[in-house]
Design an enzyme around this catalytic site. Structure first.
Site, PDB file in Angstrom:
ATOM      1  N   PRO A  82       0.776  -1.217   0.000  1.00 59.93           N
ATOM      2  CA  PRO A  82       0.000   0.000   0.000  1.00 59.93           C
ATOM      3  C   PRO A  82       0.807   1.268   0.000  1.00 59.93           C
ATOM      4  O   PRO A  82       1.710   1.452   0.795  1.00 59.93           O
ATOM      5  CB  PRO A  82      -0.722  -0.088   1.326  1.00 59.93           C
ATOM      6  CG  PRO A  82       0.211  -0.868   2.200  1.00 59.93           C
ATOM      7  CD  PRO A  82       1.228  -1.514   1.342  1.00 59.93           C
ATOM      8  N   GLU A  83       0.436   2.151  -0.865  1.00 59.88           N
ATOM      9  CA  GLU A  83       0.842   3.541  -0.752  1.00 59.88           C
ATOM     10  C   GLU A  83      -0.440   4.307  -0.476  1.00 59.88           C
ATOM     11  O   GLU A  83      -1.489   3.704  -0.275  1.00 59.88           O
ATOM     12  CB  GLU A  83       1.525   4.018  -2.045  1.00 59.88           C
ATOM     13  CG  GLU A  83       2.787   3.222  -2.366  1.00 59.88           C
ATOM     14  CD  GLU A  83       3.516   3.729  -3.594  1.00 59.88           C
ATOM     15  OE1 GLU A  83       3.521   4.945  -3.831  1.00 59.88           O
ATOM     16  OE2 GLU A  83       4.070   2.897  -4.323  1.00 59.88           O
TER      17      GLU A  83
END
Length: 287
Positions: free
Chosen positions: A2-3
DNA sequence: AGGTCAACCTGAGCGC
DNA sequence: TGCGCTCAGGTTGACC
């Protein structure tokens, strides 16, 4: 996984079953995540109501009704999934079937809320974390006190970025990955933003000139906004809470496209390693 | 002080 | 099929 866009996608997906709802049952399956659960995590969470679910940098934050805040980070491979009786279309959103939910090999936390719904945290690499932090100590907490500006807020503008990069002798690529400068960017969107702004990832941060910074700020904001809209990027691990894939990876100009033509100048996209991470860029149009 | 890099884990993909 | 190697979206602490 995840960003910022992926965490935002997951947070929005969790909202209908968490915000305004109470935990009826919480269970942790194994405690040896890289950061261990706090003492009696399940017990302290059970019965609590989530007043507000929000995102800060790459963290999912749940403000609870007892003065504590549930802090969730998905690490590299963490996933959250939402399950309910009857599966699809419950609760006004798409959710997964309840049968078998939370029994997977790497399902580390199972949380039931009175939505009613079951939320499962799965993380095979165990780099993720879940903590409980007193809400009034959040700002000063180790995890948050050093964090930089939220890239999608109005606080991020050319003047702020210029001053944040001032004197930095590290390559701009590494500077943008540093969460103390801008909070929420990761390897994918840094590569993509630098490509959009036509800035070489190897350029020293302090040497990024004013014109380039004026291109970089909107490039960062636009690439993040587009990715949020697309539900994030699903390369290996990211899925939305309903199990569907994000599709922004179809829009990558350079990330994971070594040898493919640059969409702008048709030169081959290069891959180099900076600070131990892959960087993808076009050597011709990024200067 | 500031920057780089290995380490933390598991799994997928690839060449042989 | 299987082995061994490389790589992966993040963060941190030890080290120059």
């Amino acid at each position: 996984m995840p960003e910022l866009p992926e965490v935002e996608t997951v947070t929005m997906g969790l909202k209908p079953v968490m915000e305004g709802h109470r935990f009826t049952h919480v269970e942790t399956r194994r405690g040896d995540l890289r950061v261990p659960f706090p003492n009696d995590f399940a017990g302290r969470l059970t019965g609590r109501r989530v007043e507000k679910l929000w995102r800060r940098a790459k963290y999912i934050m749940g403000t609870l009704d007892d003065g504590e805040t549930l802090v969730i980070h998905l690490g590299m491979s963490g996933r959250m999934s939402v399950h309910a009786e009857g599966g699809q279309r419950t609760l006004g959103q798409y959710v997964q079937n309840l049968a078998g939910a939370g029994t997977g090999k790497h399902d580390h936390v199972v949380m039931d809320t009175d939505a009613p719904a079951r939320i499962v945290f799965n993380d095979h690499r165990r780099f993720g974390l879940m903590l409980l932090v007193p809400t009034d100590e959040l700002t000063g907490h180790k995890l948050f006190r050093g964090l930089g500006v939220e890239p999608l807020s109005d606080d991020l503008d050319a003047a702020l970025l210029k001053s944040a990069l001032k004197g930095k002798k590290t390559p701009i690529k590494s500077a943008l990955l540093d969460q103390r400068v801008i909070a929420g960017l990761g390897n994918i969107y840094v590569c993509e933003a630098l490509w959009r702004a036509r800035i070489s990832p190897k350029r020293l941060a302090a040497k990024v000139n004013t014109d380039q910074i004026k291109r970089l700020v909107p490039a960062i904001k636009q690439v993040l906004k587009e990715a949020v809209k697309a539900g994030g990027s699903s390369l290996r691990d990211h899925k939305r809470v309903d199990g569907e894939l994000g599709y922004f990876q179809k829009s990558f100009a350079v990330y994971d496209r070594e040898g493919a033509p640059c969409p702008r100048c048709k030169c081959k996209v290069k891959r180099i390693v900076q600070a131990g991470r892959s960087t993808f860029y076009c050597a011709k149009c990024q200067r």
